[in-house]
Write a protein that holds these residues in place. Structure first.
Motif, short mmCIF file in Angstrom:
data_model
loop_
_atom_site.label_atom_id
_atom_site.label_comp_id
_atom_site.label_asym_id
_atom_site.label_seq_id
_atom_site.Cartn_x
_atom_site.Cartn_y
_atom_site.Cartn_z
N THR A 126 -3.16 -2.86 -6.35
CA THR A 126 -3.30 -3.53 -7.65
C THR A 126 -3.87 -4.94 -7.52
O THR A 126 -4.26 -5.54 -8.53
CB THR A 126 -1.93 -3.62 -8.36
N ARG A 132 -8.35 -2.06 -12.26
CA ARG A 132 -8.20 -1.10 -13.36
C ARG A 132 -9.52 -0.37 -13.63
O ARG A 132 -9.53 0.86 -13.77
CB ARG A 132 -7.72 -1.83 -14.63
N LEU A 145 -3.09 3.87 -17.23
CA LEU A 145 -2.83 3.31 -15.90
C LEU A 145 -1.84 2.17 -16.05
O LEU A 145 -2.09 1.22 -16.80
CB LEU A 145 -4.14 2.79 -15.28
N ASP A 146 -0.71 2.30 -15.36
CA ASP A 146 0.36 1.30 -15.46
C ASP A 146 0.77 1.05 -16.92
O ASP A 146 1.04 -0.06 -17.34
CB ASP A 146 -0.08 -0.01 -14.81
N ASP A 152 -6.53 -1.34 -23.19
CA ASP A 152 -5.27 -2.10 -23.21
C ASP A 152 -4.32 -1.68 -24.34
O ASP A 152 -3.50 -2.48 -24.81
CB ASP A 152 -5.52 -3.61 -23.29
#
Length: 248
Positions: A126, A132, A145-146, A152
């Motif tokens: 990360t 990303r 992702l995460d 976002d």
């Protein structure tokens, strides 16, 4: 507790084929490998092995129905190709807190065609520049992702959604109950109000009766007084006639 023993306890008198969810967090794998988990767990859909000391997934059995896999806080370095071979229907994979450093380690996940959500929190990967963007490019099938998509936007929380639905149902039931109570109170209030009004009407009638009786009594008294006056007047006249006769 050893992983093999923990899995045995989690069966709870069920056969492996009857288990759809299995959580063995915080137990210990003696050699960093998966132990006690076999191909017999063919109905397994959710598996959590958080903080169990895993360094490899080489001994992961074939789990055709597995959709969610929690592997956070272990020491996994690679061997992710096993996931595509043994768990082809995975939609959610959590590898947070492992030893994953390079993008090349994740290339094996390209074969997980149904993978929609991937978590890599607290992995060294990360810290890479354009982390990303690189992951979304490498794994185009991944939406989140995460916990966030490429724009976002936060991933929906399925558990929170379930809670909301339950809350709405509970609120609906409570609302119905309150409405019933209000209806009952309204009915009782209506009955009390009707009784009260009837009582007032009766009281008014009694009061009117008393008033009429009083008027009748007063009229009777006046009539009696008039009669007595007339009698006295006639008596006086009679006395006057007697006096005139005496004078004669």
């Amino acid at each position: 507790m050893e992983m093999k023993k923990r899995i045995s306890l989690e069966l709870r008198n069920r056969t492996p084929a009857e288990v759809a969810e299995l959580v063995v967090d915080n137990c210990r794998s003696s050699d960093g490998e998966i132990e006690g988990l076999t191909d017999e767990f063919k109905e397994l859909e959710f598996l959590s092995m958080v903080n169990v000391g895993l360094t490899s997934l080489a001994k992961l059995p074939t789990l055709p129905k597995l959709r969610k896999l929690e592997l956070s806080d272990n020491n996994i370095l690679g061997s992710l190709e096993t996931l595509a071979e043994k768990c082809a229907n995975l939609t959610y994979l959590n590898l947070s807190g492992n030893k994953i450093k390079e993008l090349s380690t994740l290339e094996a996940l390209q074969n997980l065609k149904n993978l929609k959500s991937l978590d890599l929190f607290n992995c060294e990967i990360t810290t890479l520049e354009d982390y990303r963007e690189s992951i979304f490019e490498l794994l185009p099938q991944v939406t989140y992702l995460d916990g966030f998509d490429a724009e976002d936007n936060e991933a929906p929380d399925s558990e929170a959604d379930d809670d909301d639905e339950d809350g709405e149902e509970g609120a609906g039931q409570l609302g119905d109950y309150e409405e019933e109570e209000e209806d009952e109170e309204g009915s009782e209030g209506g009955e009390v109000g009707l009784s009260y009004l009837m009582k007032e009407d009766i009281q008014d009638e009694e009061d009117d009766g008393d008033y009429v009786e009083e008027e009748e009594e007063e009229e009777g008294e006046e009539e009696e007084a008039d009669v007595r006056g007339e009698k006295r007047k006639r008596d006086a006249e009679d006395e006057g006639e007697d006096d005139d006769e005496d004078d004669d």
